[in-house]
Design an enzyme around this catalytic site. Sequence first.
Site, PDB file in Angstrom:
ATOM      1  N   ASP A 149     -16.407  17.361 -20.572  1.00 48.00           N
ATOM      2  CA  ASP A 149     -16.851  17.921 -22.173  1.00 48.00           C
ATOM      3  C   ASP A 149     -15.954  17.565 -23.387  1.00 48.00           C
ATOM      4  OD1 ASP A 149     -17.553  19.195 -24.209  1.00 48.00           O
ATOM      5  OD2 ASP A 149     -17.410  21.060 -23.390  1.00 48.00           O
ATOM      6  N   ILE A 150     -16.722  16.179 -23.975  1.00 50.78           N
ATOM      7  CA  ILE A 150     -15.987  15.843 -25.220  1.00 50.78           C
ATOM      8  C   ILE A 150     -14.639  16.490 -26.034  1.00 50.78           C
ATOM      9  CG2 ILE A 150     -17.579  15.077 -26.804  1.00 50.78           C
ATOM     10  CD1 ILE A 150     -16.321  12.380 -26.628  1.00 50.78           C
TER      11      ILE A 150
ATOM     12  N   ASN B 173     -26.481  12.372 -35.560  1.00 52.07           N
ATOM     13  CA  ASN B 173     -27.867  11.681 -36.658  1.00 52.07           C
ATOM     14  C   ASN B 173     -27.342  10.971 -38.178  1.00 52.07           C
ATOM     15  OD1 ASN B 173     -28.918  13.787 -37.743  1.00 52.07           O
ATOM     16  ND2 ASN B 173     -29.492  14.956 -35.689  1.00 52.07           N
TER      17      ASN B 173
ATOM     18  N   GLY C 137     -27.116  17.950 -27.919  1.00 44.71           N
ATOM     19  CA  GLY C 137     -26.587  16.980 -27.526  1.00 44.71           C
ATOM     20  C   GLY C 137     -25.135  16.978 -27.445  1.00 44.71           C
ATOM     21  N   VAL C 138     -25.248  15.758 -27.492  1.00 45.10           N
ATOM     22  CA  VAL C 138     -23.079  16.785 -28.097  1.00 45.10           C
ATOM     23  C   VAL C 138     -22.401  16.316 -29.155  1.00 45.10           C
ATOM     24  CG1 VAL C 138     -23.246  13.688 -28.483  1.00 45.10           C
ATOM     25  CG2 VAL C 138     -20.586  14.695 -27.156  1.00 45.10           C
ATOM     26  N   ASP C 139     -23.546  16.436 -30.278  1.00 46.39           N
ATOM     27  CA  ASP C 139     -23.419  17.282 -31.664  1.00 46.39           C
ATOM     28  C   ASP C 139     -23.585  18.039 -31.627  1.00 46.39           C
ATOM     29  OD1 ASP C 139     -23.516  16.201 -34.678  1.00 46.39           O
ATOM     30  OD2 ASP C 139     -25.547  15.499 -34.766  1.00 46.39           O
TER      31      ASP C 139
ATOM     32  N   SER D  97     -26.471   7.398 -27.287  1.00 41.21           N
ATOM     33  CA  SER D  97     -28.193   6.661 -27.741  1.00 41.21           C
ATOM     34  C   SER D  97     -28.324   6.667 -26.198  1.00 41.21           C
ATOM     35  CB  SER D  97     -27.926   5.963 -27.576  1.00 41.21           C
ATOM     36  OG  SER D  97     -27.744   5.154 -29.146  1.00 41.21           O
TER      37      SER D  97
ATOM     38  N   GLY E  46     -28.756  10.017 -24.567  1.00 41.53           N
ATOM     39  CA  GLY E  46     -29.473  11.406 -23.800  1.00 41.53           C
ATOM     40  C   GLY E  46     -30.948  11.088 -24.779  1.00 41.53           C
ATOM     41  N   ALA E  47     -30.806  12.050 -26.305  1.00 41.96           N
ATOM     42  CA  ALA E  47     -31.845  12.374 -26.709  1.00 41.96           C
ATOM     43  C   ALA E  47     -32.644  11.491 -27.194  1.00 41.96           C
ATOM     44  CB  ALA E  47     -32.100  13.241 -28.039  1.00 41.96           C
TER      45      ALA E  47
HETATM   46  P1  ADP Z   1     -27.558  10.486 -28.586  1.00 42.80           P
HETATM   47  O1  ADP Z   1     -29.226  11.560 -29.570  1.00 42.80           O
HETATM   48  O2  ADP Z   1     -27.322   9.352 -29.254  1.00 42.80           O
HETATM   49  O3  ADP Z   1     -29.112   9.601 -27.775  1.00 42.80           O
HETATM   50  P2  ADP Z   1     -27.254  12.634 -27.523  1.00 42.80           P
HETATM   51  O4  ADP Z   1     -25.740  14.027 -27.747  1.00 42.80           O
HETATM   52  O5  ADP Z   1     -28.511  13.234 -26.439  1.00 42.80           O
HETATM   53  O6  ADP Z   1     -27.051  12.279 -28.120  1.00 42.80           O
HETATM   54  O7  ADP Z   1     -26.775  12.052 -25.382  1.00 42.80           O
HETATM   55  C1  ADP Z   1     -25.587  11.129 -25.665  1.00 42.80           C
HETATM   56  C2  ADP Z   1     -24.974  11.998 -24.213  1.00 42.80           C
HETATM   57  O8  ADP Z   1     -24.062  12.328 -24.679  1.00 42.80           O
HETATM   58  C3  ADP Z   1     -25.480  11.804 -23.232  1.00 42.80           C
HETATM   59  O9  ADP Z   1     -24.949  10.961 -22.269  1.00 42.80           O
HETATM   60  C4  ADP Z   1     -25.348  13.467 -23.166  1.00 42.80           C
HETATM   61  O10 ADP Z   1     -25.620  14.212 -21.608  1.00 42.80           O
HETATM   62  C5  ADP Z   1     -23.977  13.434 -23.515  1.00 42.80           C
HETATM   63  N1  ADP Z   1     -23.514  15.178 -23.594  1.00 42.80           N
HETATM   64  C6  ADP Z   1     -24.143  15.858 -23.875  1.00 42.80           C
HETATM   65  N2  ADP Z   1     -23.253  16.988 -24.389  1.00 42.80           N
HETATM   66  C7  ADP Z   1     -21.649  16.393 -24.186  1.00 42.80           C
HETATM   67  C8  ADP Z   1     -20.640  16.999 -24.687  1.00 42.80           C
HETATM   68  N3  ADP Z   1     -20.380  18.069 -24.333  1.00 42.80           N
HETATM   69  N4  ADP Z   1     -19.632  15.829 -24.129  1.00 42.80           N
HETATM   70  C9  ADP Z   1     -19.587  14.123 -23.728  1.00 42.80           C
HETATM   71  N5  ADP Z   1     -20.869  14.297 -23.545  1.00 42.80           N
HETATM   72  C10 ADP Z   1     -22.193  14.888 -23.998  1.00 42.80           C
END
Ligand code: ADP
Length: 185
Positions: free
Chosen positions: A16-17, A30, A38-40, A127, A129-130
């Site tokens: 988890d980042i 975004n 997601g990560v945001d 990029s 994920g969503a």
């Molecule tokens: P994007 O809109 O750029 O695709 P997302 O957040 O939907 O961004 O996904 C990007 C990547 O981050 C995906 O592989 C997702 O599984 C991953 N991700 C989601 N939460 C975390 C987190 N807490 N730490 C690291 N990676 C994450």
Amino acid sequence: MELTINKTRLTLVQGDITRQDTDAIVNAANSGLLGGGGVDGAIHRAGGPTILEECRKIRAERGSLPTGQAVITTGGNLKARHVIHTVGPVWQGGHSEEAELLASAYRESLKLAVSMRLSSVSFPSISTGAYGYPVIEAAEIALKTVTGFLRREGSPEEVVFVLFSEPVQRVYEQTLQKLMQEMKD
Ligand code: ADP
């Protein structure tokens, strides 16, 4: 998995980042810069409201953030002192400059880190994920762009890819092994 490129330690980990203690973590934001899923969402939840306050200021001053660009804010309550917000491309089938825009998101984030004299940076898989970018293609662009930058610039000292799931981590590991093999050939 860990290796040295020029003067930089490059590591791939699963995790988890938001828990990383590098000087900066990169957010797959975004263009609106006001948070998302997601990560945001995870970064804003863990880092608290000061990150969003700074994002709002940036937005008020310079508008929305174009795809492939990057800006920096405080890390708020995170262990990382800074968050670098970048916008990766939405996958549209591969013929809308997605590859160049994804490379730009990594490159601009690294440039910003170096210009701020940060010595360590963590990246998520931008990029994939969503935004729907196929992981195999995205991993190749991410790793080629980052290793190319490190070879040319020799900094930052440490770069970590923090992959959220084991399958994604495996793709990044296999891709990095392949790239290193191609370098030797
Ligand atoms: P994007 O809109 O750029 O695709 P997302 O957040 O939907 O961004 O996904 C990007 C990547 O981050 C995906 O592989 C997702 O599984 C991953 N991700 C989601 N939460 C975390 C987190 N807490 N730490 C690291 N990676 C994450």
